[in-house]
Design a protein around this motif. Sequence first.
Motif, PDB file in Angstrom:
ATOM      1  N   ASP A  68      -7.711  -8.951  -9.757  1.00  0.00           N
ATOM      2  CA  ASP A  68      -6.727  -8.578 -10.776  1.00  0.00           C
ATOM      3  C   ASP A  68      -6.219  -7.152 -10.612  1.00  0.00           C
ATOM      4  O   ASP A  68      -5.400  -6.704 -11.411  1.00  0.00           O
ATOM      5  CB  ASP A  68      -7.333  -8.732 -12.177  1.00  0.00           C
ATOM      6  CG  ASP A  68      -7.626 -10.179 -12.513  1.00  0.00           C
ATOM      7  OD1 ASP A  68      -6.884 -11.070 -12.034  1.00  0.00           O
ATOM      8  OD2 ASP A  68      -8.601 -10.428 -13.244  1.00  0.00           O
ATOM      9  N   ASP A  69      -6.717  -6.443  -9.614  1.00  0.00           N
ATOM     10  CA  ASP A  69      -6.317  -5.059  -9.393  1.00  0.00           C
ATOM     11  C   ASP A  69      -6.386  -4.766  -7.896  1.00  0.00           C
ATOM     12  O   ASP A  69      -6.594  -5.668  -7.087  1.00  0.00           O
ATOM     13  CB  ASP A  69      -7.226  -4.117 -10.194  1.00  0.00           C
ATOM     14  CG  ASP A  69      -6.526  -2.822 -10.621  1.00  0.00           C
ATOM     15  OD1 ASP A  69      -5.544  -2.423  -9.958  1.00  0.00           O
ATOM     16  OD2 ASP A  69      -6.972  -2.209 -11.602  1.00  0.00           O
ATOM     17  N   ILE A  70      -6.283  -3.517  -7.521  1.00  0.00           N
ATOM     18  CA  ILE A  70      -6.258  -3.084  -6.121  1.00  0.00           C
ATOM     19  C   ILE A  70      -7.511  -3.553  -5.382  1.00  0.00           C
ATOM     20  O   ILE A  70      -8.631  -3.395  -5.870  1.00  0.00           O
ATOM     21  CB  ILE A  70      -6.167  -1.550  -6.038  1.00  0.00           C
ATOM     22  CG1 ILE A  70      -4.890  -1.064  -6.719  1.00  0.00           C
ATOM     23  CG2 ILE A  70      -6.233  -1.066  -4.594  1.00  0.00           C
ATOM     24  CD1 ILE A  70      -4.878   0.428  -6.974  1.00  0.00           C
TER      25      ILE A  70
ATOM     26  N   SER B 139     -12.837  -4.686  -5.514  1.00  0.00           N
ATOM     27  CA  SER B 139     -11.611  -4.282  -6.171  1.00  0.00           C
ATOM     28  C   SER B 139     -11.860  -3.258  -7.268  1.00  0.00           C
ATOM     29  O   SER B 139     -12.969  -3.127  -7.787  1.00  0.00           O
ATOM     30  CB  SER B 139     -10.943  -5.523  -6.784  1.00  0.00           C
ATOM     31  OG  SER B 139      -9.854  -5.172  -7.604  1.00  0.00           O
ATOM     32  N   HIS B 140     -10.779  -2.591  -7.635  1.00  0.00           N
ATOM     33  CA  HIS B 140     -10.793  -1.651  -8.755  1.00  0.00           C
ATOM     34  C   HIS B 140     -11.101  -2.372 -10.075  1.00  0.00           C
ATOM     35  O   HIS B 140     -11.542  -1.751 -11.037  1.00  0.00           O
ATOM     36  CB  HIS B 140      -9.442  -0.939  -8.843  1.00  0.00           C
ATOM     37  CG  HIS B 140      -9.406   0.159  -9.846  1.00  0.00           C
ATOM     38  ND1 HIS B 140     -10.021   1.375  -9.638  1.00  0.00           N
ATOM     39  CD2 HIS B 140      -8.852   0.209 -11.083  1.00  0.00           C
ATOM     40  CE1 HIS B 140      -9.831   2.140 -10.698  1.00  0.00           C
ATOM     41  NE2 HIS B 140      -9.123   1.459 -11.591  1.00  0.00           N
ATOM     42  N   ASP B 141     -10.917  -3.693 -10.115  1.00  0.00           N
ATOM     43  CA  ASP B 141     -11.218  -4.453 -11.330  1.00  0.00           C
ATOM     44  C   ASP B 141     -12.721  -4.645 -11.539  1.00  0.00           C
ATOM     45  O   ASP B 141     -13.149  -5.262 -12.513  1.00  0.00           O
ATOM     46  CB  ASP B 141     -10.483  -5.803 -11.347  1.00  0.00           C
ATOM     47  CG  ASP B 141     -10.913  -6.761 -10.243  1.00  0.00           C
ATOM     48  OD1 ASP B 141     -11.943  -6.531  -9.585  1.00  0.00           O
ATOM     49  OD2 ASP B 141     -10.197  -7.760 -10.029  1.00  0.00           O
ATOM     50  N   GLY B 142     -13.540  -4.111 -10.613  1.00  0.00           N
ATOM     51  CA  GLY B 142     -14.996  -4.162 -10.747  1.00  0.00           C
ATOM     52  C   GLY B 142     -15.628  -5.430 -10.204  1.00  0.00           C
ATOM     53  O   GLY B 142     -16.822  -5.660 -10.404  1.00  0.00           O
ATOM     54  N   THR B 143     -14.873  -6.252  -9.506  1.00  0.00           N
ATOM     55  CA  THR B 143     -15.419  -7.498  -8.978  1.00  0.00           C
ATOM     56  C   THR B 143     -15.584  -7.438  -7.468  1.00  0.00           C
ATOM     57  O   THR B 143     -14.896  -6.696  -6.774  1.00  0.00           O
ATOM     58  CB  THR B 143     -14.515  -8.701  -9.322  1.00  0.00           C
ATOM     59  OG1 THR B 143     -13.232  -8.498  -8.724  1.00  0.00           O
ATOM     60  CG2 THR B 143     -14.381  -8.878 -10.820  1.00  0.00           C
TER      61      THR B 143
ATOM     62  N   ASN C 211       0.837  -1.197   0.000  1.00  0.00           N
ATOM     63  CA  ASN C 211       0.000   0.000   0.000  1.00  0.00           C
ATOM     64  C   ASN C 211       0.871   1.246   0.000  1.00  0.00           C
ATOM     65  O   ASN C 211       1.710   1.420   0.862  1.00  0.00           O
ATOM     66  CB  ASN C 211      -0.919   0.021   1.227  1.00  0.00           C
ATOM     67  CG  ASN C 211      -1.863  -1.150   1.245  1.00  0.00           C
ATOM     68  OD1 ASN C 211      -2.354  -1.559   0.200  1.00  0.00           O
ATOM     69  ND2 ASN C 211      -2.111  -1.705   2.404  1.00  0.00           N
ATOM     70  N   THR C 212       0.635   2.100  -0.979  1.00  0.00           N
ATOM     71  CA  THR C 212       1.337   3.374  -1.037  1.00  0.00           C
ATOM     72  C   THR C 212       0.395   4.464  -0.576  1.00  0.00           C
ATOM     73  O   THR C 212      -0.758   4.214  -0.250  1.00  0.00           O
ATOM     74  CB  THR C 212       1.803   3.676  -2.475  1.00  0.00           C
ATOM     75  OG1 THR C 212       0.662   3.829  -3.310  1.00  0.00           O
ATOM     76  CG2 THR C 212       2.694   2.570  -3.011  1.00  0.00           C
ATOM     77  N   TRP C 213       0.834   5.668  -0.596  1.00  0.00           N
ATOM     78  CA  TRP C 213       0.011   6.802  -0.178  1.00  0.00           C
ATOM     79  C   TRP C 213      -1.007   7.172  -1.248  1.00  0.00           C
ATOM     80  O   TRP C 213      -1.890   7.978  -1.023  1.00  0.00           O
ATOM     81  CB  TRP C 213       0.898   7.999   0.139  1.00  0.00           C
ATOM     82  CG  TRP C 213       1.740   8.398  -1.039  1.00  0.00           C
ATOM     83  CD1 TRP C 213       2.973   7.917  -1.364  1.00  0.00           C
ATOM     84  CD2 TRP C 213       1.404   9.318  -2.063  1.00  0.00           C
ATOM     85  NE1 TRP C 213       3.428   8.477  -2.523  1.00  0.00           N
ATOM     86  CE2 TRP C 213       2.478   9.350  -2.981  1.00  0.00           C
ATOM     87  CE3 TRP C 213       0.302  10.129  -2.314  1.00  0.00           C
ATOM     88  CZ2 TRP C 213       2.470  10.158  -4.114  1.00  0.00           C
ATOM     89  CZ3 TRP C 213       0.303  10.928  -3.444  1.00  0.00           C
ATOM     90  CH2 TRP C 213       1.383  10.932  -4.330  1.00  0.00           C
TER      91      TRP C 213
ATOM     92  N   GLU D 276      -2.746  -3.196  -2.724  1.00  0.00           N
ATOM     93  CA  GLU D 276      -2.580  -2.787  -4.116  1.00  0.00           C
ATOM     94  C   GLU D 276      -2.122  -3.926  -5.013  1.00  0.00           C
ATOM     95  O   GLU D 276      -2.192  -3.817  -6.236  1.00  0.00           O
ATOM     96  CB  GLU D 276      -1.580  -1.633  -4.195  1.00  0.00           C
ATOM     97  CG  GLU D 276      -2.133  -0.360  -3.602  1.00  0.00           C
ATOM     98  CD  GLU D 276      -1.139   0.782  -3.626  1.00  0.00           C
ATOM     99  OE1 GLU D 276       0.028   0.579  -4.005  1.00  0.00           O
ATOM    100  OE2 GLU D 276      -1.535   1.900  -3.251  1.00  0.00           O
ATOM    101  N   ASP D 277      -1.679  -5.039  -4.450  1.00  0.00           N
ATOM    102  CA  ASP D 277      -1.231  -6.170  -5.261  1.00  0.00           C
ATOM    103  C   ASP D 277      -2.346  -7.162  -5.572  1.00  0.00           C
ATOM    104  O   ASP D 277      -2.103  -8.231  -6.112  1.00  0.00           O
ATOM    105  CB  ASP D 277      -0.052  -6.885  -4.595  1.00  0.00           C
ATOM    106  CG  ASP D 277      -0.378  -7.459  -3.231  1.00  0.00           C
ATOM    107  OD1 ASP D 277      -1.548  -7.372  -2.795  1.00  0.00           O
ATOM    108  OD2 ASP D 277       0.556  -7.978  -2.587  1.00  0.00           O
ATOM    109  N   GLY D 278      -3.606  -6.822  -5.236  1.00  0.00           N
ATOM    110  CA  GLY D 278      -4.745  -7.691  -5.529  1.00  0.00           C
ATOM    111  C   GLY D 278      -4.951  -8.806  -4.531  1.00  0.00           C
ATOM    112  O   GLY D 278      -5.804  -9.666  -4.723  1.00  0.00           O
TER     113      GLY D 278
END
Length: 106
Positions: free
Chosen positions: A69-71, A88-92, A24-26, A46-48
């Motif tokens: 597959d995403d954050i 997730s950001h991948d929409g799932t 996790n970054t800022w 952030e690595d899914g």
Amino acid sequence: DNSLRLWDVRRTRCCVRRYTGSQNTWKNFIKSCFGPGDNVIVSGSEDGCVYMWDRESGQLIQRLTAVHDDIVYDVKWNNAAGLLATCSHDGTIRTFQDDDGFPAQL
């Protein structure tokens, strides 16, 4: 520093524990929650992946890999149902059923 922090905002107003290992970054706001029996800290990354730490020791006890597959932005634990939900950001959205205190994907 990629760490997650637990704060005592009622009494000491300071960090009481750090949890490390997730990515996790800022740049992103990643939500966490208490897991089974409130003895576990669960967080997206952030690595899914989804990470679980022992609340008291801070030791990483499980990493659910390739969950998304995403954050992974948010995780929610339901004690009554023994269910973990992640989004997730991948929409799932994924759900996991409690299996002796550790989730196994449905």
